[in-house]
Design a protein around this motif. Sequence first.
Motif: not given
Length: 281
Positions: A88-96, A128-141, A158-164
């Motif tokens: 789910a991570v598109n290489p074309e969007q992360y090109t450093p 933890p959220w900084e390692q991609g955890g999403i348990a702190h978010l609302e269930k729908e999210e 800090r985008n949670p979907e990106w980190l996840f």
Amino acid sequence: DKEKKDEYIVVFSRSTTRLILNEAELILALAQEFQMRVVTVSLEEQSFSSIIQVISGAFMLVSMHGAQLITSLFLPRAATVVELFPFAVNPEQYTPYKTLTSLPGMELHYVSWRNIREENTVIHPQRPWEQGGIAHLEKEEQERIMASKDVPRHLCCRNPEWLFRIYQDTLVDIPSFLGVLREAMKTKPNLKKVKTASTVHPGRVREACCQTSIQTPNEAKLTVSWQIPWNLKYLKVREVKYEVWIQEQGENTYMPYILPQLNYTFSDNIKPFTTYLVWVR
């Protein structure tokens, strides 16, 4: 033939997050494909300087997307950088690092591989959220993120979907990986691999500091000190000198000095109760 025998591939190994779950299988596939030895390096287990020493002679560097790929700066001319992306991570969007390899003078070949099979990924929603955890978010999210097949464009970092997604562990599909690599190697520029003389320049001096002392109403001293640039110890240089410029605030003239040491006390033309601007490089 001897040069071919001396060539090797480096795989960046991670032990906590963004794991390559079949790392041993990947290493074996690379060794068989290129008939080269494959070595692993790890930031968790080795010093930065020892990793650079290994990478500086590599034919190819293979790594999951991550800050460790900044070490591709130290690859020799004509080497290949292979960046692996989780599901789910598109290489074309992360090109450093793709951009890094294309900078003038780098002369590196860049290849990206993307996991497109969701069954080949291991997620960690409870971290933890900084390692991609999403348990702190609302269930729908949480449900929306887990159902998503492509991380949308977002602001770093800090985008949670990106980190996840970026902190997933990945089972690399060896046939697709080798297929991408074979196609990419067909377009690799025919550059002779040589260890060119270093064109890396020292960075900024660190921790520059000024101290003053007043000796008499008409006499003062200015002591300037600094630490060496962070990358100086990686450069092969016989002699290092520093340039110090001192300007009395409001004046148009400078006092330049060339010094071999990391601190110096100036007394000539230094006035008490006067502001000075100081540059060190």
